[in-house]
Design a protein around this motif. Sequence first.
Motif, PDB file in Angstrom:
ATOM      1  N   GLY A 509       0.780  -1.234   0.000  1.00 36.28           N
ATOM      2  CA  GLY A 509       0.000   0.000   0.000  1.00 36.28           C
ATOM      3  C   GLY A 509       0.804   1.273   0.000  1.00 36.28           C
ATOM      4  N   VAL A 510       2.123   1.159   0.081  1.00 39.30           N
ATOM      5  CA  VAL A 510       2.961   2.366   0.017  1.00 39.30           C
ATOM      6  C   VAL A 510       4.034   2.136  -1.042  1.00 39.30           C
ATOM      7  CG1 VAL A 510       2.613   3.029   2.420  1.00 39.30           C
ATOM      8  CG2 VAL A 510       4.488   1.512   1.837  1.00 39.30           C
ATOM      9  N   PRO A 511       4.574   3.214  -1.602  1.00 37.77           N
ATOM     10  CA  PRO A 511       5.587   3.031  -2.649  1.00 37.77           C
ATOM     11  C   PRO A 511       6.790   2.236  -2.133  1.00 37.77           C
ATOM     12  CG  PRO A 511       4.832   5.310  -2.577  1.00 37.77           C
ATOM     13  CD  PRO A 511       4.239   4.632  -1.392  1.00 37.77           C
ATOM     14  N   LYS A 512       7.329   1.387  -3.011  1.00 35.68           N
ATOM     15  CA  LYS A 512       8.511   0.615  -2.624  1.00 35.68           C
ATOM     16  C   LYS A 512       9.705   1.559  -2.455  1.00 35.68           C
ATOM     17  CE  LYS A 512       7.453  -3.676  -5.142  1.00 35.68           C
ATOM     18  NZ  LYS A 512       6.407  -3.334  -6.105  1.00 35.68           N
ATOM     19  N   LYS A 623      10.651   5.848 -12.323  1.00 36.00           N
ATOM     20  CA  LYS A 623      10.370   7.013 -11.497  1.00 36.00           C
ATOM     21  C   LYS A 623      11.303   8.147 -11.924  1.00 36.00           C
ATOM     22  CE  LYS A 623       8.933   4.438  -7.382  1.00 36.00           C
ATOM     23  NZ  LYS A 623       9.282   4.053  -6.011  1.00 36.00           N
ATOM     24  N   ASP A 624      10.928   9.360 -11.583  1.00 34.38           N
ATOM     25  CA  ASP A 624      11.824  10.483 -11.858  1.00 34.38           C
ATOM     26  C   ASP A 624      13.150  10.257 -11.140  1.00 34.38           C
ATOM     27  OD1 ASP A 624       9.906  11.717 -13.352  1.00 34.38           O
ATOM     28  OD2 ASP A 624       9.199  13.021 -11.741  1.00 34.38           O
ATOM     29  N   PHE A 625      14.234  10.556 -11.808  1.00 30.21           N
ATOM     30  CA  PHE A 625      15.592  10.449 -11.247  1.00 30.21           C
ATOM     31  C   PHE A 625      15.926   9.028 -10.792  1.00 30.21           C
ATOM     32  CE2 PHE A 625      14.123  14.787 -10.461  1.00 30.21           C
ATOM     33  CZ  PHE A 625      15.092  15.490 -11.150  1.00 30.21           C
ATOM     34  N   ALA A 626      15.391   8.068 -11.519  1.00 29.62           N
ATOM     35  CA  ALA A 626      15.648   6.675 -11.131  1.00 29.62           C
ATOM     36  C   ALA A 626      17.148   6.381 -11.169  1.00 29.62           C
ATOM     37  CB  ALA A 626      14.906   5.743 -12.075  1.00 29.62           C
ATOM     38  N   GLN A 627      17.645   5.759 -10.109  1.00 32.73           N
ATOM     39  CA  GLN A 627      19.041   5.326 -10.041  1.00 32.73           C
ATOM     40  C   GLN A 627      19.070   3.844 -10.399  1.00 32.73           C
ATOM     41  OE1 GLN A 627      21.781   7.246  -9.346  1.00 32.73           O
ATOM     42  NE2 GLN A 627      20.405   9.001  -9.419  1.00 32.73           N
ATOM     43  N   LEU A 628      19.491   3.556 -11.605  1.00 35.30           N
ATOM     44  CA  LEU A 628      19.359   2.187 -12.100  1.00 35.30           C
ATOM     45  C   LEU A 628      20.637   1.372 -11.945  1.00 35.30           C
ATOM     46  CD1 LEU A 628      17.347   2.983 -15.343  1.00 35.30           C
ATOM     47  CD2 LEU A 628      16.488   2.409 -13.083  1.00 35.30           C
ATOM     48  N   LEU A 629      21.767   2.057 -11.885  1.00 35.07           N
ATOM     49  CA  LEU A 629      23.029   1.331 -11.800  1.00 35.07           C
ATOM     50  C   LEU A 629      23.421   1.126 -10.339  1.00 35.07           C
ATOM     51  CD1 LEU A 629      24.992   3.131 -14.646  1.00 35.07           C
ATOM     52  CD2 LEU A 629      23.803   0.957 -14.761  1.00 35.07           C
ATOM     53  N   LEU A 630      24.017  -0.015 -10.083  1.00 31.60           N
ATOM     54  CA  LEU A 630      24.524  -0.344  -8.745  1.00 31.60           C
ATOM     55  C   LEU A 630      23.434  -0.191  -7.688  1.00 31.60           C
ATOM     56  CD1 LEU A 630      27.994   1.398  -9.059  1.00 31.60           C
ATOM     57  CD2 LEU A 630      27.630  -1.061  -8.854  1.00 31.60           C
ATOM     58  N   ASN A 631      22.274  -0.645  -8.017  1.00 31.08           N
ATOM     59  CA  ASN A 631      21.144  -0.502  -7.106  1.00 31.08           C
ATOM     60  C   ASN A 631      20.673  -1.892  -6.678  1.00 31.08           C
ATOM     61  OD1 ASN A 631      18.765   0.046  -5.756  1.00 31.08           O
ATOM     62  ND2 ASN A 631      18.143   1.652  -7.177  1.00 31.08           N
ATOM     63  N   GLU A 635      13.867  -2.542  -7.946  1.00 35.52           N
ATOM     64  CA  GLU A 635      12.411  -2.439  -8.070  1.00 35.52           C
ATOM     65  C   GLU A 635      11.869  -1.148  -7.449  1.00 35.52           C
ATOM     66  OE1 GLU A 635      14.017  -4.967  -6.706  1.00 35.52           O
ATOM     67  OE2 GLU A 635      13.539  -5.134  -4.576  1.00 35.52           O
ATOM     68  N   THR A 636      12.633  -0.544  -6.540  1.00 31.08           N
ATOM     69  CA  THR A 636      12.151   0.699  -5.930  1.00 31.08           C
ATOM     70  C   THR A 636      12.194   1.875  -6.909  1.00 31.08           C
ATOM     71  OG1 THR A 636      14.331   1.331  -5.096  1.00 31.08           O
ATOM     72  CG2 THR A 636      12.962  -0.036  -3.650  1.00 31.08           C
ATOM     73  N   GLU A 637      12.894   1.706  -8.017  1.00 27.64           N
ATOM     74  CA  GLU A 637      13.009   2.779  -9.008  1.00 27.64           C
ATOM     75  C   GLU A 637      12.105   2.549 -10.221  1.00 27.64           C
ATOM     76  OE1 GLU A 637      14.780   5.347  -8.361  1.00 27.64           O
ATOM     77  OE2 GLU A 637      16.004   4.641  -6.694  1.00 27.64           O
ATOM     78  N   LEU A 638      11.475   1.377 -10.273  1.00 26.37           N
ATOM     79  CA  LEU A 638      10.714   1.017 -11.468  1.00 26.37           C
ATOM     80  C   LEU A 638       9.211   1.117 -11.232  1.00 26.37           C
ATOM     81  CD1 LEU A 638      12.674  -2.182 -12.566  1.00 26.37           C
ATOM     82  CD2 LEU A 638      13.143   0.203 -13.112  1.00 26.37           C
ATOM     83  N   LEU A 639       8.514   1.365 -12.310  1.00 21.90           N
ATOM     84  CA  LEU A 639       7.061   1.340 -12.319  1.00 21.90           C
ATOM     85  C   LEU A 639       6.643   0.436 -13.467  1.00 21.90           C
ATOM     86  CD1 LEU A 639       6.532   5.212 -12.078  1.00 21.90           C
ATOM     87  CD2 LEU A 639       6.275   3.581 -10.196  1.00 21.90           C
ATOM     88  N   GLN A 640       5.470  -0.117 -13.382  1.00 25.95           N
ATOM     89  CA  GLN A 640       4.989  -0.893 -14.528  1.00 25.95           C
ATOM     90  C   GLN A 640       3.615  -0.383 -14.920  1.00 25.95           C
ATOM     91  OE1 GLN A 640       6.121  -5.127 -13.271  1.00 25.95           O
ATOM     92  NE2 GLN A 640       6.846  -5.022 -15.385  1.00 25.95           N
TER      93      GLN A 640
END
Lengths: 821, 353
Positions: A509-512, A623-631, A635-640
């Motif tokens: 129920g809350v954002p990852k 998401k805005d400013f998603a940090q995709l490398l070395l993360n 999944e906390t940066e992604l949306l589907q």
Amino acid sequence: MTGYAQPVRTVVFGDSTRMEEMSRRQAQMDQLVEQKGKVTDADAIKAIDNLIRKLKQTMMVTLSGTITFQADGRPLSGAAIFVDGLKYGNNSDQNGRYYLQFPPGKYKVTVRYLGMVPISIRLAIYDNGVQDFEMSEKPEVLEEVVISATSQEDRIKEPISGMAKLNVTEIKRIPALMGEVDVIKSIQLMPGVNSVGEGSAGFNVRGGRIDQNLILMDGGQIFNSSHALGLLSNFNSDVVEDFTLYKGNVPAQFGGRASSVLDVRTRSGSFEKFKFRGGIGVLSSRLAIEGPIWKDHTSFLVGTRFSYSDWILKMVGNTDVRQSSASFYDVNGNITHRFSKKNTLNLTYYLGNDYFKYSQEFGYDYTTQLFNLKWKSILGDHWSSTFSAVSGSYASKLYDYNPIQAKSLSNGIDYNQLKEDVLFTVEGKHAVNFGVDMNYYGGRPEISNPYGNSSATVSKRVEKDRGREWGFYVNEEFTMSPKITISAGLRFSLFQNLGADTVYSYQPGVPKSVFTIVDTTYYSRDQVIQTYSGFEPRLSASYSISDHSSIKMSYNRMRQYIHLISNSTAATPVDIWQVSNPHIRPQVADNYSLGYFRNTDNKMYDLSAEAFYKTTQNLVEYKDFAQLLLNRHLETELLQGQGKAYGLELFARKNTGIWTGWVSYTFMRSFIQVAGASPAETVNQGKWYPTNYDKPHTFNLTASRKAGRTSRFGVNFTYSTGRPVTALTSSYLGGTTAIPVFSDRNQYRIPDYWRVDISLTINSVFKKFDDNLIFSIYNLFGRRNAYSIYYQQPEFSTIPESYRLSILGSIIPSITYNLSF
Amino acid sequence: MQPQKLLAFLLLLLLSNCKDPYKLAVTRTVGRLVINGGIYDTPGPQFLKLGLTPDFNKDPDPLSGAYVSVQDENGNQEFYHETVPGTYQLNGNIVTGRPSGVYTLEIQLPDGRKYRSTPEKLPGSKATDSAYFKIVTETVVKPEGIPVDNTNVKIYLNSVLPSEHSPSFIRWGIDEVYVIIPTCFPQAIACPPFCYIYQTVTKFDLKVIATNDYQRPYINDLLLQTRSVDYTFMVRHYFNVTQYTMNQNAYDYWQKVALITERTGSIFDTPPANVPGNIVNINDPTEIVYGYFEASGTKLNRLKIDRGYMPPNVEVGTCQFDFVYWPAGSPYNYCLNPYAIPGATTVMPDWFW
């Protein structure tokens, strides 16, 4: 013009006395038909119909055989064989075999295949016969002005809609950047295919993302198909045999991607004699050698391309350019051994590398390797089997040369595949493929290390996910009636996300985020973490309205379990290939298409119109400013979200005459919607918005013309609507920095794009050689097409200014000399 | 043309990418509240600016008449007072910035809307900085392919980072102050006073770091800014290098600002997005407010560059009266009326000479 055709010889099967028997049977048949008209009893009519059918069978003869390439003996799939006078013909199957059935008599039979010298025979056939055809390559100087890899009749009857098959001979006529014939650039001229811009890797098909294209080289997956950051592709024209793009219906043999399949096949070497071909260009050269290792049994082919631009960079006055470096190379190897006419073993190897360094700022180094073993076996008149084992990898490295933060970041993916495909054919009417494939994806750990002695950064390592994908399929192409041809398939795919891995559970129920982790579960190596599966029906049908026109329709569902995680405008070499896991659900796409295809009576023109509609579930967005490398918590940066695309493709091709070529127009829209449970998981207030590659209007014209006896002139014009961008709508100061305010995502567009290229190919420069010289000019008018619109703070202003960035925004001439002997 | 030169030319054509100014027709974001400022551990007064995003391309419209106050973790509250339209001053009589202090900003607009920041903790530790400069002449190729020499001042930093176990978050900012001595003629009898220009807005690559990203407790030779040499160096020019130590939330904000302001239009750029701040409308949390109220520790390093540092071949000009061009169109307009330059004042900073 057929002055180069081989001499027509006469082939006889059976005895002409059989014609007398045929006359008797014809008389019997006439009698039966007459009887049928007189009786009213249903059983009697049925009995007469059975007799007529059996009689008809005895009045037909069968001609079958194999169509191969003379030089290396490989079977030619899709070669067209026609019986003149009957307006009847067929295509060879994947093993080069063909099957024709028609009344006995005297005919002229012709076999055609693009780039090959047509073969005609006079046939006197009174009994079943087997006739093989060996086709030889057409000399470039004599090339026929037919520009399709498949015949016009085939395209009308071909049940698979949205399929484009081309070979190297055809794309050589297209003016090319730096004179390099390129597979990816050529398919971008087809309707329904585009890209986000020049210098970007990959391509988009019918509103799909670049990771939704399954790119195969001899059946093995290619994860990055670009050289020089997208200016060229990694398919060497000297070794490519042909390639097929499935953008509408995808046969069930293929799976794992949601949008399209680009199936590129490379050549085997000659079994008869040694050959050499190569080309020298301004920045790169090519070399290919082939020949027999054991004459008529074993052949080899080695092809390579390599660039040598660094020495020129060193001459440039600009310090940044002088300190830069750009190079690539690739090597294709092929060994083919024929154990017998029925058993062939084929080993192919591909290695491609790119290195790019810009000044003291950043650099890339990425390598693709692919090893493929294929065993083809013809098990009988109707059965054949192809077993393949593939091992591949993609490894990339990003260098940050900033002295303090200097680091290298490596990642990549390992890939293995086993596949068994069985083909069952029945007298040219049925072709059934069934089989199983298993793909293993192993994400390489992301590793960041300090680079150089002055670097102050710390080492980091993040393990990446692994997965195994199974596919079980059956696909049948069959001729239901003379007018209806169907390709129907069913694929069942099953994906397992495998350990070892640490899986985080998040507060519902809350954002990852790292702050909402409520549990952590560790899975041991090869333990199944998550399983996804589902059926993927594939159906396509062709209805022939006449010999010259048909309607085709298709529906297919495709599932995708691996995703390219990239939130830059175009893919970068260091983007992550991420398999589905408990948090990243597979993409599921449903594709619908309906098309009308027509040839003109004289076969001079092909015309087609195809409409399509596609929906996709679980599209990955960021998401805005998603940090995709070395993360560790990607999944906390992604949306589907969900996607939809629709459009109309119009295509017209002129096949013969002084001018040949095609024009295509595509109207296409591509949207995505991300409506999450909270504002942080929602984009653009949950409304549909255009994707990065949504270009409503695209127009392409490609034409070539003979210029004198040995030369050819080519021209290419391309236009497209500018792609969507997120625009600056205001700004404010934070400290002393001007901070931009942006619109909702992708609400504006960069200016429209257009470009003209020309080329002149002069064949037989030196009389003794098979050679040519290609002059080409890319971007003839030097148009500064916008690649992007971006914003920067001027040196002494609080107001950011907008700029248009153009790449390849100049006239780019090139000279390439090609030679083969 | 020699063959090698031709090849080099061809390559340049291929590699050349060009940027042109380009105006995209957009609907502007108008009337959204913007705040700029914070509370720092320096003696007062301290300033905060309020504005509204304007309907055309300029700085935010100053927002006057707001009630602005700051409260610390002990419940002490002090009001700002407006000095010029949109600029609010905190005297620091009740609430001052100190390490470990927690501060909350409250704003009430003239129309009654109320806003509040998240509580911001001012960190205690600081890095020890040492800034220096180099004057470097580099060759660059103009879009038309002509190489030219550019002379730049490059500002570097050496810093010993805090060695606490928990990470520290630091950013650096730069502002400039220089002097112009206007020409006396034609007012030879009453020479105009010296003009000091505070160049508070300077383009530079924002440097934002978290110390746990570094393997050593120090960084050396960090390039902070490359500034082209021009007339502003004709007498004396100061660079003020300010270190800001921040809490993690402020670090996240400034890191995003750095990402979004470093975009160059390439395929590798971070996609543009709005940087979320820490101010919310108490009654309508969906209202978007730009800016971040920060609580930071600061430290200053000052670099002085006199004209004499310039290489002999670099021309920075001299203010002399020009009969040909006077009064309009002079290439040295700034000598005639330097007071028109934004940030100009006749008040000399007490540290200047």
